[in-house]
Write a protein that holds these residues in place. Structure first.
Motif, PDB file in Angstrom:
ATOM      1  N   ILE A 116       0.922  -1.217   0.117  1.00 60.07           N
ATOM      2  CA  ILE A 116       0.008  -0.003   0.216  1.00 60.07           C
ATOM      3  C   ILE A 116       0.920   1.276   0.018  1.00 60.07           C
ATOM      4  N   ILE A 117       0.839   2.150  -0.972  1.00 58.01           N
ATOM      5  CA  ILE A 117       1.529   3.255  -1.017  1.00 58.01           C
ATOM      6  C   ILE A 117       0.632   4.411  -0.043  1.00 58.01           C
ATOM      7  N   PRO A 118       1.455   4.927   0.771  1.00 60.29           N
ATOM      8  CA  PRO A 118       0.664   5.562   1.681  1.00 60.29           C
ATOM      9  C   PRO A 118       0.435   6.951   1.546  1.00 60.29           C
ATOM     10  N   LEU A 119      -0.618   7.493   1.906  1.00 55.25           N
ATOM     11  CA  LEU A 119      -1.124   8.928   1.639  1.00 55.25           C
ATOM     12  C   LEU A 119      -0.551  10.035   2.464  1.00 55.25           C
ATOM     13  N   THR A 120       0.359  10.795   1.787  1.00 56.95           N
ATOM     14  CA  THR A 120       1.051  11.464   2.987  1.00 56.95           C
ATOM     15  C   THR A 120       1.127  12.935   2.580  1.00 56.95           C
ATOM     16  N   LYS A 121       1.482  13.821   3.348  1.00 50.74           N
ATOM     17  CA  LYS A 121       1.445  15.189   3.028  1.00 50.74           C
ATOM     18  C   LYS A 121       2.027  15.782   1.505  1.00 50.74           C
ATOM     19  N   GLY A 122       3.224  14.863   1.523  1.00 48.59           N
ATOM     20  CA  GLY A 122       4.014  15.048   0.137  1.00 48.59           C
ATOM     21  C   GLY A 122       2.906  14.728  -1.015  1.00 48.59           C
ATOM     22  N   VAL A 123       2.290  13.586  -0.995  1.00 47.44           N
ATOM     23  CA  VAL A 123       1.434  13.278  -1.914  1.00 47.44           C
ATOM     24  C   VAL A 123       0.512  14.399  -2.325  1.00 47.44           C
ATOM     25  N   LEU A 124      -0.255  14.788  -1.264  1.00 46.96           N
ATOM     26  CA  LEU A 124      -1.296  15.804  -1.432  1.00 46.96           C
ATOM     27  C   LEU A 124      -0.728  16.992  -1.879  1.00 46.96           C
ATOM     28  N   LEU A 125       0.445  17.252  -1.653  1.00 44.24           N
ATOM     29  CA  LEU A 125       0.976  18.735  -2.026  1.00 44.24           C
ATOM     30  C   LEU A 125       1.528  18.325  -3.798  1.00 44.24           C
ATOM     31  N   LEU A 126       1.997  17.078  -4.124  1.00 44.68           N
ATOM     32  CA  LEU A 126       2.281  16.948  -5.502  1.00 44.68           C
ATOM     33  C   LEU A 126       0.734  16.940  -6.141  1.00 44.68           C
ATOM     34  N   ALA A 127      -0.211  16.334  -5.888  1.00 49.45           N
ATOM     35  CA  ALA A 127      -1.284  15.992  -6.377  1.00 49.45           C
ATOM     36  C   ALA A 127      -2.003  17.472  -6.708  1.00 49.45           C
ATOM     37  N   THR A 128      -1.684  18.851  -5.783  1.00 53.13           N
ATOM     38  CA  THR A 128      -2.175  20.057  -6.210  1.00 53.13           C
ATOM     39  C   THR A 128      -1.203  20.647  -7.492  1.00 53.13           C
ATOM     40  N   GLN A 129      -0.183  20.150  -7.634  1.00 54.90           N
ATOM     41  CA  GLN A 129       0.903  20.619  -8.520  1.00 54.90           C
ATOM     42  C   GLN A 129       1.173  19.957  -9.778  1.00 54.90           C
ATOM     43  N   ALA A 130       0.270  18.626  -9.811  1.00 57.45           N
ATOM     44  CA  ALA A 130       0.609  17.850 -10.921  1.00 57.45           C
ATOM     45  C   ALA A 130       0.480  18.415 -12.252  1.00 57.45           C
ATOM     46  N   PRO A 131       1.402  18.489 -13.043  1.00 57.60           N
ATOM     47  CA  PRO A 131       1.495  19.292 -14.622  1.00 57.60           C
ATOM     48  C   PRO A 131       0.421  18.645 -15.308  1.00 57.60           C
ATOM     49  N   VAL A 132      -0.122  17.459 -15.036  1.00 58.81           N
ATOM     50  CA  VAL A 132      -1.104  16.680 -16.172  1.00 58.81           C
ATOM     51  C   VAL A 132      -2.514  16.832 -15.657  1.00 58.81           C
ATOM     52  N   LYS A 133      -3.229  17.281 -16.570  1.00 61.18           N
ATOM     53  CA  LYS A 133      -4.643  17.826 -16.341  1.00 61.18           C
ATOM     54  C   LYS A 133      -5.400  16.390 -16.480  1.00 61.18           C
ATOM     55  N   LYS A 135      -8.981  13.911 -14.828  1.00 61.27           N
ATOM     56  CA  LYS A 135     -10.324  14.009 -14.717  1.00 61.27           C
ATOM     57  C   LYS A 135     -10.802  14.332 -13.580  1.00 61.27           C
ATOM     58  N   SER A 136     -10.186  14.132 -12.432  1.00 60.40           N
ATOM     59  CA  SER A 136     -10.568  14.595 -11.262  1.00 60.40           C
ATOM     60  C   SER A 136      -9.585  14.935 -10.253  1.00 60.40           C
ATOM     61  N   PRO A 137      -9.963  15.513  -9.190  1.00 60.40           N
ATOM     62  CA  PRO A 137      -9.013  15.441  -7.945  1.00 60.40           C
ATOM     63  C   PRO A 137      -8.633  14.287  -7.419  1.00 60.40           C
ATOM     64  N   GLN A 138      -9.564  13.179  -7.295  1.00 62.83           N
ATOM     65  CA  GLN A 138      -9.213  11.978  -6.945  1.00 62.83           C
ATOM     66  C   GLN A 138      -8.161  11.247  -7.879  1.00 62.83           C
ATOM     67  N   ASP A 139      -8.292  11.516  -9.043  1.00 62.27           N
ATOM     68  CA  ASP A 139      -7.327  10.744 -10.054  1.00 62.27           C
ATOM     69  C   ASP A 139      -5.920  11.547  -9.670  1.00 62.27           C
ATOM     70  N   SER A 140      -5.919  13.021  -9.497  1.00 61.03           N
ATOM     71  CA  SER A 140      -4.645  13.554  -9.237  1.00 61.03           C
ATOM     72  C   SER A 140      -3.964  13.014  -7.939  1.00 61.03           C
ATOM     73  N   ILE A 141      -4.919  12.616  -6.845  1.00 66.53           N
ATOM     74  CA  ILE A 141      -4.282  12.184  -5.768  1.00 66.53           C
ATOM     75  C   ILE A 141      -3.630  10.762  -5.977  1.00 66.53           C
ATOM     76  N   VAL A 142      -4.267   9.898  -6.755  1.00 66.57           N
ATOM     77  CA  VAL A 142      -3.654   8.529  -7.201  1.00 66.57           C
ATOM     78  C   VAL A 142      -2.478   8.647  -7.963  1.00 66.57           C
ATOM     79  N   TYR A 143      -2.718   9.415  -9.020  1.00 66.76           N
ATOM     80  CA  TYR A 143      -1.484   9.872  -9.931  1.00 66.76           C
ATOM     81  C   TYR A 143      -0.291  10.414  -8.961  1.00 66.76           C
TER      82      TYR A 143
END
Length: 170
Positions: A116-133, A135-143
């Motif tokens: 299981i890949i942990p959901l960390t603060k770093g992951v959440l920050l990266l999700a908000t800065q993802a360069p790829v557009k 489908k959803s914010p949820q997909d951004s977190i997974v990515y």
């Protein structure tokens, strides 16, 4: 060893035995035989519980509406002989219980096998800065979870299994 990254739709395909569940089963077999390593973002697991809850709520609502409507139709001499109320309602209720049991079994199996890949603060920050557009914010977190894992773990071979088929609409 090959890393195979999967997300919530993979889990739901397995749990509800949807169209692609056989392919998902083959992937699990490969991982069980230790030819590959299965990785799942923690967020994807949480997402499946939310989907299950929404699915059950929709079924209960449909069941209640159907039961009310069929009861009204049975009161009419025009329709009462045509309606088999309880057969339809029992199918809805049985399917809900069966899907819930299958869901729990699939989760247990997956959790025993996958990292299981942990959901960390770093992951959440990266999700908000993802360069790829996405489908959803949820997909951004997974990515972002997968990107973070790749950055922290250098591997030669990896694959990501994603499905936007019926599981995401369930």
């Amino acid at each position: 060893m090959i890393n195979i990254y999967v997300e919530s739709n993979f889990i739901l395909e397995l749990a509800w035995m949807q169209e692609e569940h056989e392919s998902c089963e083959k992937i699990l077999e490969i991982c069980q035989e230790q030819h590959a390593k299965l990785l799942v973002p923690a967020y994807s697991i949480g997402e499946t519980y939310e989907t299950l809850g929404r699915h059950q709520k929709n079924r209960r609502s449909l069941n209640k509406a159907l039961e009310t409507e069929l009861t009204q139709l049975k009161r009419s001499s025009l329709h009462k002989d045509k309606i088999e109320t309880y057969q339809m309602i029992s199918v809805l209720l049985e399917s809900d219980a069966e899907e819930n049991q299958s869901f729990l079994q699939s989760h247990s199996r997956l959790l025993a096998l996958a990292e299981i890949i942990p959901l960390t603060k770093g992951v959440l920050l990266l999700a908000t800065q993802a360069p790829v557009k996405l489908k959803s914010p949820q997909d951004s977190i997974v990515y972002a979870s997968i990107l973070q894992h790749l950055r922290e773990n250098s591997v030669d071979k990896r694959g990501f299994i994603i499905s936007y088929a019926s599981a995401s609409e369930a």
